[in-house]
Scaffold this motif. Structure first.
Motif, PDB file in Angstrom:
ATOM      1  N   TYR A  75       0.732  -1.205   0.126  1.00 37.29           N
ATOM      2  CA  TYR A  75      -0.055  -0.238  -0.076  1.00 37.29           C
ATOM      3  C   TYR A  75       0.808   1.208  -0.121  1.00 37.29           C
ATOM      4  O   TYR A  75       0.417   2.296  -0.575  1.00 37.29           O
ATOM      5  CB  TYR A  75      -1.030   0.045   1.065  1.00 37.29           C
ATOM      6  CG  TYR A  75      -2.075  -1.206   0.981  1.00 37.29           C
ATOM      7  CD1 TYR A  75      -2.651  -1.458  -0.007  1.00 37.29           C
ATOM      8  CD2 TYR A  75      -1.936  -2.293   2.186  1.00 37.29           C
ATOM      9  CE1 TYR A  75      -3.786  -2.433  -0.247  1.00 37.29           C
ATOM     10  CE2 TYR A  75      -2.916  -3.220   2.073  1.00 37.29           C
ATOM     11  CZ  TYR A  75      -3.662  -3.182   0.912  1.00 37.29           C
ATOM     12  OH  TYR A  75      -4.681  -4.265   0.935  1.00 37.29           O
ATOM     13  N   PHE A  79       0.568   4.700  -2.474  1.00 38.59           N
ATOM     14  CA  PHE A  79       0.697   5.906  -2.248  1.00 38.59           C
ATOM     15  C   PHE A  79       1.931   6.659  -3.053  1.00 38.59           C
ATOM     16  O   PHE A  79       1.978   7.720  -3.142  1.00 38.59           O
ATOM     17  CB  PHE A  79       0.899   5.984  -0.619  1.00 38.59           C
ATOM     18  CG  PHE A  79      -0.248   5.992  -0.009  1.00 38.59           C
ATOM     19  CD1 PHE A  79      -0.913   7.332   0.069  1.00 38.59           C
ATOM     20  CD2 PHE A  79      -0.930   5.167   0.620  1.00 38.59           C
ATOM     21  CE1 PHE A  79      -2.478   7.281   0.640  1.00 38.59           C
ATOM     22  CE2 PHE A  79      -2.102   5.019   0.977  1.00 38.59           C
ATOM     23  CZ  PHE A  79      -2.761   6.186   1.430  1.00 38.59           C
ATOM     24  N   SER A  82       1.229   7.116  -6.629  1.00 36.85           N
ATOM     25  CA  SER A  82       0.137   8.415  -6.762  1.00 36.85           C
ATOM     26  C   SER A  82       0.900   9.742  -6.329  1.00 36.85           C
ATOM     27  O   SER A  82       0.672  10.845  -6.989  1.00 36.85           O
ATOM     28  CB  SER A  82      -1.087   8.264  -5.731  1.00 36.85           C
ATOM     29  OG  SER A  82      -1.292   6.902  -5.656  1.00 36.85           O
ATOM     30  N   LEU A  83       1.740   9.662  -5.429  1.00 33.70           N
ATOM     31  CA  LEU A  83       2.586  11.036  -5.275  1.00 33.70           C
ATOM     32  C   LEU A  83       3.386  11.393  -6.307  1.00 33.70           C
ATOM     33  O   LEU A  83       3.623  12.580  -6.667  1.00 33.70           O
ATOM     34  CB  LEU A  83       3.271  10.639  -3.754  1.00 33.70           C
ATOM     35  CG  LEU A  83       2.562  10.935  -2.511  1.00 33.70           C
ATOM     36  CD1 LEU A  83       3.412  10.455  -1.325  1.00 33.70           C
ATOM     37  CD2 LEU A  83       1.788  12.341  -2.308  1.00 33.70           C
ATOM     38  N   LEU A 233      -3.988  13.824  -7.216  1.00 35.28           N
ATOM     39  CA  LEU A 233      -3.942  12.372  -6.174  1.00 35.28           C
ATOM     40  C   LEU A 233      -5.245  11.708  -6.342  1.00 35.28           C
ATOM     41  O   LEU A 233      -5.077  10.509  -6.042  1.00 35.28           O
ATOM     42  CB  LEU A 233      -3.762  13.196  -4.846  1.00 35.28           C
ATOM     43  CG  LEU A 233      -2.396  13.101  -4.392  1.00 35.28           C
ATOM     44  CD1 LEU A 233      -2.711  13.828  -2.793  1.00 35.28           C
ATOM     45  CD2 LEU A 233      -1.697  11.703  -4.093  1.00 35.28           C
ATOM     46  N   ILE A 250      -4.022   5.859  -5.437  1.00 39.89           N
ATOM     47  CA  ILE A 250      -4.999   5.756  -4.321  1.00 39.89           C
ATOM     48  C   ILE A 250      -6.559   5.558  -4.813  1.00 39.89           C
ATOM     49  O   ILE A 250      -7.102   5.070  -4.028  1.00 39.89           O
ATOM     50  CB  ILE A 250      -4.714   6.926  -3.340  1.00 39.89           C
ATOM     51  CG1 ILE A 250      -3.196   7.288  -3.249  1.00 39.89           C
ATOM     52  CG2 ILE A 250      -5.481   6.767  -2.060  1.00 39.89           C
ATOM     53  CD1 ILE A 250      -2.996   8.463  -2.390  1.00 39.89           C
ATOM     54  N   LEU A 270      -8.252   4.440   4.086  1.00 37.19           N
ATOM     55  CA  LEU A 270      -7.454   5.101   2.855  1.00 37.19           C
ATOM     56  C   LEU A 270      -7.875   6.416   2.718  1.00 37.19           C
ATOM     57  O   LEU A 270      -7.160   7.257   2.598  1.00 37.19           O
ATOM     58  CB  LEU A 270      -7.735   4.092   1.707  1.00 37.19           C
ATOM     59  CG  LEU A 270      -6.953   2.663   1.779  1.00 37.19           C
ATOM     60  CD1 LEU A 270      -7.571   1.985   0.786  1.00 37.19           C
ATOM     61  CD2 LEU A 270      -5.608   2.903   1.554  1.00 37.19           C
ATOM     62  N   LEU A 274      -5.708   9.787   2.888  1.00 37.27           N
ATOM     63  CA  LEU A 274      -5.765  10.998   1.599  1.00 37.27           C
ATOM     64  C   LEU A 274      -6.282  12.285   2.041  1.00 37.27           C
ATOM     65  O   LEU A 274      -5.442  13.335   1.763  1.00 37.27           O
ATOM     66  CB  LEU A 274      -6.824  10.325   0.612  1.00 37.27           C
ATOM     67  CG  LEU A 274      -6.594  11.100  -0.869  1.00 37.27           C
ATOM     68  CD1 LEU A 274      -5.233  11.157  -1.381  1.00 37.27           C
ATOM     69  CD2 LEU A 274      -7.701  10.513  -1.767  1.00 37.27           C
ATOM     70  N   ILE A 277      -3.363  13.841   4.106  1.00 39.22           N
ATOM     71  CA  ILE A 277      -2.175  14.344   3.201  1.00 39.22           C
ATOM     72  C   ILE A 277      -2.513  15.799   2.745  1.00 39.22           C
ATOM     73  O   ILE A 277      -1.828  16.402   2.633  1.00 39.22           O
ATOM     74  CB  ILE A 277      -1.973  13.294   2.036  1.00 39.22           C
ATOM     75  CG1 ILE A 277      -1.267  11.923   2.892  1.00 39.22           C
ATOM     76  CG2 ILE A 277      -0.911  13.796   1.086  1.00 39.22           C
ATOM     77  CD1 ILE A 277      -1.180  10.949   1.621  1.00 39.22           C
TER      78      ILE A 277
END
Lengths: 299, 348
Positions: A75, A79, A82-83, A233, A250, A270, A274, A277
């Protein structure tokens, strides 16, 4: 004496009136936000600490295992991907949008309006439809390859779709206006006198840009970056359609928890991460620009 | 303030008036609140049903079983009829969410082909009756491939590198890997699932795109040389591009059967049963099958279909195919293991 009482009475009714008008004007918005934003958000928080039922329902027994599961490197990697996509999109958008916004400020009024219109008009079409348009252009038997093949520029179709390049193209295309608009408003506010002063004092063009223009447009840069970074994102449909769904980000992961795995608690955990963040980046923004939210206001 | 009050009063009065008149109407006309998959019913048939019976159909759609399940659970009594896939029927029956179907209201029930009745998820068809069925099949483009695809192993061949489209569906693709290894698509043994993970790693190399919505467009345009897609998509793709060949995997594959079901608390049960009966009419079944090449459980329709359609093994496969193919079952806790496998597979 009578006068004083009268005045007090009037004051009281005034107070009542203002309170009433506050209630009438702000009340609906507050009710709306509480019902449709705060309550669902709290629900997500609560569900994220619950357990999954046998058929995908929610069993109300507190647990933190949904958060413990997040530590799994698998996982973390989701992330990470995605970042990378989000940061890459933001940087590329900035590199394209900055010179463009600068040009937009310098150009004459007539052209500026036309250029602005060209940026805004695509907004009138659903972004999903516009992404499909890109697919028609880019695929092996698409418009671009057909033209290139016909003019004998290439011998076989170039593979453009279903790659990281295509994902970035789709992301940048969709999100570029969000970078241009705050940058434009920031650059437009720039005091020309400062630039002239720098010039008078013998600064080269680069030095003026580096020490005057850039620091003064930082709020615009940060606001634009935030407006691009946050949606990128979550835009799972672009990697799905233009990247061929080969990368899990994500957004997809959350969608899968709610639909295929029927694991709402984990999906909520999750989603909450998000949100955290995103909030983190907004906090950094507020700290950097000292709470000046005007630059977020696009125009 | 007084003025505003008066206006508000007027508006509410008008609204009340509208509400009451439509309320009166409701009692006169019969209704059917039908909740179905998207793109799963020709408008023509709904119009015809309304005309023939005078029952007004309120048609709404969903795009996954889970969405339907969530909405039916959240709002009992809103939908009179839904179309649920095999494993979802199993879940809904176990949670006693469905009404028993009154077969006396379905005069044409005899038209159903025996192969579609009395399935494991609803023995004796107490709660459901078949809607449509299909499977997941392989397709390849004969001009883009050197040797024809016959088995799953051929799909794993290195020559197909970055040249296939598969469904974006974890059960279908993990099931494909399990079938290649000779196991059930409903395997729960983690040691065997670990073997499937290894198979998936090699498969990823060959996948150009995951697409559940319209994989046929990639096949038709020649963007990919092969695919593993819904049978109806495969047939539609073949109709558009004659270079495409549909392969029925001899190892067996993922089967599905969608079914009419009446949720508990439905207000218009008779109307729902009337619709099921309507769909069993051969002429109506024919209209459906001509636009959507699913396997129609209405055996009476077969005689009316063109030779091409009737003999198309992708739509009406041989009996041997059903012996090796399987419906997906609800896996309970193992669902989470499948989801992890899928995340890992996508991530690598």
């Amino acid at each position: 004496m009578d006068n004083v009482v009268e005045q007090k009475k009037m004051k009281n009714t005034m107070k009542k009136r203002t309170r009433q008008s506050i209630f009438i004007t702000i009340g609906p918005v507050y009710t709306w936000m509480t019902l449709f934003l705060t309550v669902p958000l709290l629900l997500i928080v609560v569900i994220s600490f619950m357990q999954r039922g046998l058929y995908g329902g929610i069993v109300y027994e507190p647990t933190i295992k949904n958060y413990v599961a997040l530590i799994d490197p698998m996982y973390m990697k989701v992330f990470g991907t995605s970042l990378i996509i989000a940061i890459g999109t933001t940087i590329l958008c900035l590199l394209i949008a900055y010179p463009f916004s600068y040009f937009l400020v310098k150009v004459s009024n007539k052209y500026r309006n036309i250029l602005m219109l060209l940026i805004i008009i695509p907004f009138w079409t659903n972004s999903l439809v516009r992404v499909y348009a890109w697919i028609v252009l880019l695929r092996s038997e698409g418009v671009i390859n057909t033209i290139l093949l016909n003019v004998k520029f290439i011998d076989e179709p170039i593979k453009m779709l279903y790659s990281y390049g295509a994902i970035f193209l789709g992301m940048i295309y969709t999100l570029l206006p969000f970078m241009i608009l705050p940058l434009y408003s920031s650059i437009e506010k720039l005091d020309v006198a400062l630039l002239e002063a720098a010039d008078d004092l013998g600064a080269s063009t680069w030095q003026t840009f580096r020490h005057v223009t850039l620091p003064l447009t930082i709020p615009g840069i940060i606001a634009g970056s935030l407006l691009v970074f946050i949606p990128s994102l979550g835009y799972f449909f672009i990697p799905d359609l233009m990247g061929g769904g080969k990368h899990m980000i994500i957004g997809n992961l959350i969608k899968n928890q709610f639909l295929t795995a029927r694991n709402w608690p984990f999906g909520s955990a999750l989603a909450l991460i998000l949100i955290l963040i995103t909030l983190g980046f907004v906090m950094i923004y507020l700290k950097l620009v000292g709470g000046d939210k005007d630059d977020m206001g696009v125009m | 303030m007084k003025k505003i009050g008066a206006v508000i009063l007027l508006i509410t009065m008008c609204l009340g008036l509208i509400g009451s008149t439509s309320g009166c109407k409701k009692e006169e006309t019969r209704e059917l609140n039908f909740f179905n998959w998207t793109e799963y019913m020709p408008q023509e048939l709904i119009d015809k049903f309304q005309k023939e019976t005078g029952i007004k159909v309120n048609y709404s759609t969903y795009s996954s079983n889970e969405e339907m399940y969530a909405k039916v659970t959240a709002a009992p009594g809103v939908y009179d009829m839904v179309v649920a896939t095999d494993y979802m029927v199993d879940i809904m029956v176990k949670q006693s969410m469905l009404e028993e179907i009154n077969k006396d209201n379905i005069a044409k029930i005899g038209n159903y082909g025996a192969a579609y009745m009395d399935q494991s998820f609803d023995p004796g068809n107490v709660y459901t009756l078949p809607y449509m069925a299909g499977s997941v099949l392989m397709v390849y483009n004969k001009t883009m491939i050197d040797k024809p695809i016959e088995t799953y192993a051929d799909f794993w061949d290195e020559s197909l590198k970055d040249n296939t489209v598969v469904l974006d569906d974890q059960r279908a693709i993990i099931g494909m890997a399990l079938k290649k290894l000779g196991y059930s698509i409903n395997e729960t043994d983690e040691a065997i699932l670990a073997l499937a993970v290894e198979e998936l790693k090699t498969l990823k190399r060959n996948i150009k795109a995951f697409d559940s919505d319209s994989p046929k467009s990639l096949l038709i345009s020649g963007e990919v040389a092969a695919g593993y897609v819904w049978s109806a998509e495969a047939v539609l793709a073949q109709n558009e591009n004659s270079n495409l060949v549909v392969v029925i995997p001899e190892e067996g594959t993922y089967l599905f059967q969608d079914n009419f079901a009446i949720p508990k608390g439905a207000k218009n049960k008779d109307e729902a049963e009337a619709f099921i009966n309507f769909m069993l009419d051969p002429e109506n079944g024919k209209v459906f099958s001509e636009s959507r090449p699913y396997s129609n459980p209405n055996a009476a329709v077969l005689e009316l279909l063109s030779e091409d359609m009737k003999n198309n093994k992708a739509v009406y496969p041989p009996d041997s195919f059903f012996e090796v193919s399987e419906f997906v079952l609800d896996l309970g806790e193992t669902t989470l293991v499948y989801d992890e496998m899928w995340t890992k597979f996508k991530q690598e």
